[in-house]
Design a protein around this motif. Structure first.
Motif, mmCIF file in Angstrom:
data_model
loop_
_atom_site.group_PDB
_atom_site.id
_atom_site.type_symbol
_atom_site.label_atom_id
_atom_site.label_comp_id
_atom_site.label_asym_id
_atom_site.label_seq_id
_atom_site.Cartn_x
_atom_site.Cartn_y
_atom_site.Cartn_z
ATOM 1 N N GLY A 173 0.785 -1.231 0.000
ATOM 2 C CA GLY A 173 0.000 0.000 0.000
ATOM 3 C C GLY A 173 0.811 1.273 0.000
ATOM 4 N N TYR A 174 2.133 1.163 -0.256
ATOM 5 C CA TYR A 174 2.980 2.356 -0.243
ATOM 6 C C TYR A 174 2.441 3.402 -1.216
ATOM 7 C CZ TYR A 174 7.080 5.370 -0.525
ATOM 8 O OH TYR A 174 7.917 6.450 -0.495
ATOM 9 N N GLY A 175 2.344 4.647 -0.751
ATOM 10 C CA GLY A 175 1.864 5.733 -1.590
ATOM 11 C C GLY A 175 0.398 6.058 -1.406
ATOM 12 N N LEU A 176 -0.323 5.204 -0.673
ATOM 13 C CA LEU A 176 -1.730 5.499 -0.391
ATOM 14 C C LEU A 176 -1.830 6.539 0.723
ATOM 15 C CD1 LEU A 176 -3.287 1.901 -0.474
ATOM 16 C CD2 LEU A 176 -3.256 3.608 -2.310
ATOM 17 N N SER A 177 -3.003 7.115 0.876
ATOM 18 C CA SER A 177 -3.221 8.113 1.916
ATOM 19 C C SER A 177 -3.309 7.456 3.287
ATOM 20 C CB SER A 177 -4.506 8.885 1.646
ATOM 21 O OG SER A 177 -5.641 8.043 1.841
ATOM 22 N N LEU A 178 -3.263 8.293 4.322
ATOM 23 C CA LEU A 178 -3.382 7.812 5.702
ATOM 24 C C LEU A 178 -4.655 7.012 5.897
ATOM 25 C CD1 LEU A 178 -2.514 7.854 8.711
ATOM 26 C CD2 LEU A 178 -3.714 10.037 8.916
ATOM 27 N N SER A 179 -5.797 7.542 5.478
ATOM 28 C CA SER A 179 -7.067 6.847 5.695
ATOM 29 C C SER A 179 -7.147 5.565 4.878
ATOM 30 C CB SER A 179 -8.250 7.768 5.361
ATOM 31 O OG SER A 179 -8.202 8.189 4.015
ATOM 32 N N GLU A 180 -6.617 5.592 3.660
ATOM 33 C CA GLU A 180 -6.642 4.377 2.837
ATOM 34 C C GLU A 180 -5.791 3.275 3.452
ATOM 35 O OE1 GLU A 180 -7.145 5.899 -1.756
ATOM 36 O OE2 GLU A 180 -5.252 6.327 -0.725
ATOM 37 N N MET A 181 -4.739 3.658 4.120
ATOM 38 C CA MET A 181 -3.826 2.668 4.701
ATOM 39 C C MET A 181 -4.316 2.107 6.027
ATOM 40 S SD MET A 181 -0.910 2.138 2.936
ATOM 41 C CE MET A 181 0.625 2.152 3.840
ATOM 42 N N VAL A 182 -4.734 3.006 6.947
ATOM 43 C CA VAL A 182 -4.886 2.543 8.332
ATOM 44 C C VAL A 182 -6.212 2.901 9.004
ATOM 45 C CG1 VAL A 182 -2.392 2.560 8.707
ATOM 46 C CG2 VAL A 182 -3.707 4.603 9.248
ATOM 47 N N LYS A 183 -7.130 3.557 8.317
ATOM 48 C CA LYS A 183 -8.379 3.921 8.986
ATOM 49 C C LYS A 183 -9.293 2.708 9.113
ATOM 50 C CE LYS A 183 -12.194 7.247 9.000
ATOM 51 N NZ LYS A 183 -12.787 8.442 8.346
ATOM 52 N N PRO A 184 -9.741 2.372 10.333
ATOM 53 C CA PRO A 184 -10.657 1.242 10.503
ATOM 54 C C PRO A 184 -12.056 1.615 10.005
ATOM 55 C CG PRO A 184 -10.283 2.333 12.625
ATOM 56 C CD PRO A 184 -9.376 2.991 11.622
ATOM 57 N N PRO A 185 -12.829 0.629 9.525
ATOM 58 C CA PRO A 185 -12.494 -0.802 9.450
ATOM 59 C C PRO A 185 -12.027 -1.251 8.066
ATOM 60 C CG PRO A 185 -14.844 -0.525 9.160
ATOM 61 C CD PRO A 185 -14.272 0.872 9.298
ATOM 62 N N ASN A 186 -11.901 -0.321 7.105
ATOM 63 C CA ASN A 186 -11.665 -0.741 5.719
ATOM 64 C C ASN A 186 -10.293 -0.375 5.164
ATOM 65 O OD1 ASN A 186 -14.327 -1.857 5.354
ATOM 66 N ND2 ASN A 186 -15.098 0.254 5.306
ATOM 67 N N GLY A 187 -9.388 0.095 6.008
ATOM 68 C CA GLY A 187 -8.042 0.386 5.537
ATOM 69 C C GLY A 187 -7.325 -0.878 5.081
ATOM 70 N N VAL A 188 -6.262 -0.695 4.291
ATOM 71 C CA VAL A 188 -5.476 -1.831 3.805
ATOM 72 C C VAL A 188 -5.076 -2.738 4.965
ATOM 73 C CG1 VAL A 188 -3.248 -2.476 2.787
ATOM 74 C CG2 VAL A 188 -4.608 -0.628 1.769
ATOM 75 N N LYS A 189 -4.626 -2.121 6.054
ATOM 76 C CA LYS A 189 -4.189 -2.896 7.211
ATOM 77 C C LYS A 189 -5.314 -3.740 7.783
ATOM 78 C CE LYS A 189 -3.762 -1.005 11.321
ATOM 79 N NZ LYS A 189 -3.221 -0.294 12.504
ATOM 80 N N HIS A 190 -6.467 -3.140 7.977
ATOM 81 C CA HIS A 190 -7.563 -3.839 8.657
ATOM 82 C C HIS A 190 -8.131 -4.977 7.808
ATOM 83 C CE1 HIS A 190 -7.600 -1.068 12.041
ATOM 84 N NE2 HIS A 190 -7.319 -0.136 11.148
ATOM 85 N N ARG A 191 -8.126 -4.794 6.490
ATOM 86 C CA ARG A 191 -8.564 -5.887 5.630
ATOM 87 C C ARG A 191 -7.578 -7.054 5.710
ATOM 88 N NH1 ARG A 191 -9.421 -1.650 1.871
ATOM 89 N NH2 ARG A 191 -7.734 -2.462 0.542
ATOM 90 N N ALA A 192 -6.296 -6.730 5.756
ATOM 91 C CA ALA A 192 -5.282 -7.784 5.847
ATOM 92 C C ALA A 192 -5.362 -8.520 7.182
ATOM 93 C CB ALA A 192 -3.889 -7.184 5.667
ATOM 94 N N LEU A 193 -5.571 -7.784 8.263
ATOM 95 C CA LEU A 193 -5.687 -8.415 9.577
ATOM 96 C C LEU A 193 -6.875 -9.365 9.631
ATOM 97 C CD1 LEU A 193 -4.931 -5.383 11.946
ATOM 98 C CD2 LEU A 193 -3.424 -7.299 11.427
ATOM 99 N N ALA A 194 -7.969 -8.955 8.999
ATOM 100 C CA ALA A 194 -9.174 -9.788 9.003
ATOM 101 C C ALA A 194 -8.965 -11.087 8.235
ATOM 102 C CB ALA A 194 -10.339 -9.008 8.399
#
Length: 384
Positions: free
Chosen positions: A69-90
């Motif tokens: 997700g490098y280059g994405l915005s803060l919300s796209e990367m880490v905002k719950p519940p649909n950020g890149v991170k949260h989808r990967a954790l799920a």
């Protein structure tokens, strides 16, 4: 029992350099002195002995998606519940999570870190996974949990209370993502219940300019103001303070954590660190999301040293910077939870020994040392 001999010790809360020997027995520093020598003698020949690092803010769960997700915005990367991170954790299995977190913890241990404060996603299960992952690793995670019941415009406060109580039974505190995801009622419940239990309440604030503007437009108060008003014991980022925010922080009981590399990666700004220090605030330093950065504190120290000079045309004192990664935590009540030791007699042995490349011990560590330059790492779970 052994003695680290002939080293330059960065001693006490203020990291005062002194050429003395350290005698360690059963994980405790029992004596410091020029003539002190007992047990096995380890002559380190002028190397620097520094308290081990505390990583003041990390999300170790996203070790499973390093550099995605490098280059994405803060919300796209880490905002719950649909950020890149949260989808990967799920989508990740428990075994995948555990192995990825173990790998990151070993990277921290090998680069001089003995403590880290983790924002733990996944509710009670998330806390338990990190505890299981860290069982056989010589590092102390300070785990701040959260629960999905916290989020939304109309949360069920009864469910929120139950979730907080359950998490506080097994974790060191509570850490929701930010004020954009929780109501003031939830924020107040979290901070009050943590205070009652003697545990940490922490939250991201002012990470981006957009977050600050939204808070001011909607509530006529900045995110930093909300953090102080709601009595959170720890505020993370402080990247975009508004008028009087820093003065407000200086008068509060909240401790501060900055994460310059993560802020740079997400293109949200640079914390005004020199002004923060000049106001008497004693911040901690964190590496933030493992998906963005290596959890290596040497890399964070060097980046911070130099980015502050570039952005603010003013040098930062390398002593103050090193204290952010080591002893600043000892000035806050939350050290009762973290129990981080400094180098002094009768304290736990938590230090590393590194090669000396220059006459300035603080710049040596912040500007020169790499993981490969560590000669010895000592903590309560490691003996030599």
């Amino acid at each position: 029992m052994f003695t680290i001999s002939n080293g330059i010790i960065l001693k006490g809360n203020n990291l005062v350099p002194t050429k003395e020997n350290i005698v360690v027995d059963d994980g405790k520093i029992i004596e410091i002195g020029k003539e002190s020598k007992e047990g096995k003698i380890i002559d380190v020949d002028g190397a620097i002995v520094c308290p081990s690092f505390i990583n003041g803010h990390i999300h170790i769960g996203d070790s499973i998606i390093k550099d995605e997700g490098y280059g994405l915005s803060l919300s796209e990367m880490v905002k719950p519940p649909n950020g890149v991170k949260h989808r990967a954790l799920a989508d990740a299995s428990d075994d995948e999570m555990i192995e990825a977190m173990k790998s990151s913890m070993w990277e921290m241990v090998n680069s001089g870190t003995t403590h880290f404060i983790d924002y733990r996603e996944g509710g009670i299960k998330g806390v338990e996974l990190l505890k299981k992952a860290s069982e056989d690793i010589p590092i102390k995670p300070i785990i701040l949990g959260r629960d999905n019941s916290f989020y939304g415009d109309n949360p069920d406060l009864g469910k929120v209370k139950i979730a907080i109580r359950k998490i506080l039974k097994i974790a060191d505190g509570i850490a929701p993502s930010g004020f954009g995801e929780i109501t003031d009622e939830v924020a107040q419940l979290i901070s009050s219940q943590c205070a009652k239990a003697g545990k940490i309440s922490s939250i991201h604030v002012a990470e981006s300019e957009a977050n600050q503007i939204e808070s001011l437009n909607n509530f006529r108060i900045s995110e930093i103001g909300k953090g102080v008003k709601n009595n959170f014991s720890q505020l993370v980022h402080i990247t975009n303070p508004k008028a009087n925010d820093l003065e407000l922080l200086g008068k509060s009981n909240s401790n501060v954590v900055v994460c310059p590399r993560a802020n740079a990666t997400l293109n949200v700004g640079v914390a005004p660190l020199k002004k923060i220090i000049d106001l008497g605030i004693k911040p901690l330093l964190g590496t933030d999301n493992v998906m963005l950065n290596s959890p290596n504190m040497f890399r964070e120290l060097e980046f911070t040293l130099k980015i502050m000079s570039v952005c603010y045309k003013s040098y930062i004192n390398p002593l103050e910077l090193l204290k952010m990664a080591t002893t600043n935590i000892c000035g806050f009540n939350i050290n009762d939870i973290i129990q981080k030791s400094v180098i002094d007699t009768d304290n736990s042995a938590e230090f590393f020994v590194v090669k000396s490349f220059s006459k300035n011990p603080y710049l040596n560590i912040c500007n020169r040392v790499e993981t490969k330059n560590i000669l010895y790492t000592i903590n309560k779970k490691i003996d030599i």
